[in-house]
Motif scaffolding. Sequence first.
Motif, mmCIF file in Angstrom:
data_model
loop_
_atom_site.group_PDB
_atom_site.id
_atom_site.type_symbol
_atom_site.label_atom_id
_atom_site.label_comp_id
_atom_site.label_asym_id
_atom_site.label_seq_id
_atom_site.Cartn_x
_atom_site.Cartn_y
_atom_site.Cartn_z
ATOM 1 N N GLY A 178 -26.347 -35.277 -18.685
ATOM 2 C CA GLY A 178 -27.779 -35.088 -18.783
ATOM 3 C C GLY A 178 -28.455 -35.978 -19.801
ATOM 4 N N HIS A 238 -31.897 -34.258 -20.029
ATOM 5 C CA HIS A 238 -31.934 -33.401 -18.850
ATOM 6 C C HIS A 238 -30.823 -32.366 -18.913
ATOM 7 C CE1 HIS A 238 -34.846 -35.881 -16.562
ATOM 8 N NE2 HIS A 238 -34.311 -36.888 -17.226
ATOM 9 N N ARG A 239 -30.927 -31.357 -18.065
ATOM 10 C CA ARG A 239 -29.879 -30.334 -17.979
ATOM 11 C C ARG A 239 -29.104 -30.444 -16.673
ATOM 12 N NH1 ARG A 239 -32.039 -25.799 -15.234
ATOM 13 N NH2 ARG A 239 -34.294 -25.934 -14.909
ATOM 14 N N ALA A 240 -28.986 -31.675 -16.197
ATOM 15 C CA ALA A 240 -28.171 -32.005 -15.022
ATOM 16 C C ALA A 240 -27.873 -33.499 -15.088
ATOM 17 C CB ALA A 240 -28.910 -31.644 -13.728
ATOM 18 N N ASP A 262 -31.814 -29.443 -12.494
ATOM 19 C CA ASP A 262 -32.874 -29.931 -13.384
ATOM 20 C C ASP A 262 -34.116 -30.316 -12.572
ATOM 21 O OD1 ASP A 262 -33.255 -31.236 -16.364
ATOM 22 O OD2 ASP A 262 -34.230 -32.432 -14.815
ATOM 23 N N THR A 264 -36.098 -32.837 -12.426
ATOM 24 C CA THR A 264 -37.274 -33.314 -13.147
ATOM 25 C C THR A 264 -37.255 -34.830 -13.279
ATOM 26 O OG1 THR A 264 -36.247 -33.162 -15.347
ATOM 27 C CG2 THR A 264 -37.417 -31.211 -14.540
#
Length: 276
Positions: A178, A238-240, A262, A264
């Motif tokens: 991420g 990011h969280r992915a 995520d 985004t």
Amino acid sequence: TQFSAQRSTTAVSNWPCQPTGGDSPILLICAPCRLASQVTGSFDETICFWDVRTARCIRVLPAHSDPITCMDFSYDGTVLASCSYDGLVRLWDTHSGHCLKTLAVDNGSSPLSCVKFSPNGQYLLQASLNSKVRLVNYQNGKVVKTYTGHKNNTFTSDMTFVTQIGGRPSITAGSEDGGIVCWDVNSRQIVHRIEGTFQEEVPAEDPTAMDVDADTAAVAAVVAVKHADTSDEAATGHRAPVLCVSAHPSKPFLASAANDPDCTVKIWSAVKPDPQ
């Protein structure tokens, strides 16, 4: 995700996407700045040239022995570079469609996720699914520099040259944790890192989790503007896994986009915003 110099967002043409009559998905689209054509790379290992004005496929190249993961044009649009899961980079004459050269770093043992021409047109930057980015002299096929420190083992993740941030030429790539990593081109040192917050699953109590209906045709993307100056509170990535990064051609901005959950796009600024 790509920054564009064009302001218009109007769709001017709608193309059929299976020029060979198959149903193989198109994985990427690449457009040269000086030619009236666009190029698509497909899961069926072919490259297709399209006439922009007529929306017709004018040439199909049996390019690789595995799905194509990335393509990039030289600055003048005369050469197209392609890479694939087969571990090869191929250079194509855009006018004749002939293969000019095949490059096999590590004897093609590592699948490739991205390829880019350097701004001066003398080198190729290639990323492989062993968490390595290499700068290659494509005239002799020799590796000039190797960059490490990010994670890229599974997804085809983009990278880019950056000239408008930090005052020195650098390379920026997304990471499967991420995060975003930026290397100095010459020293190979990591000069900036935005840490990611990747999680295998989004907790049910997470208020930012998005429930995406699989039957819904449109997927909404959240756009956030972040300041990437580490002198302030540390920026969060990011969280992915980050699948794409793009540098603005004339301003100190960087865009990044991440995978589900995520979903985004974030715009990063190297200039501290005016507090007013």
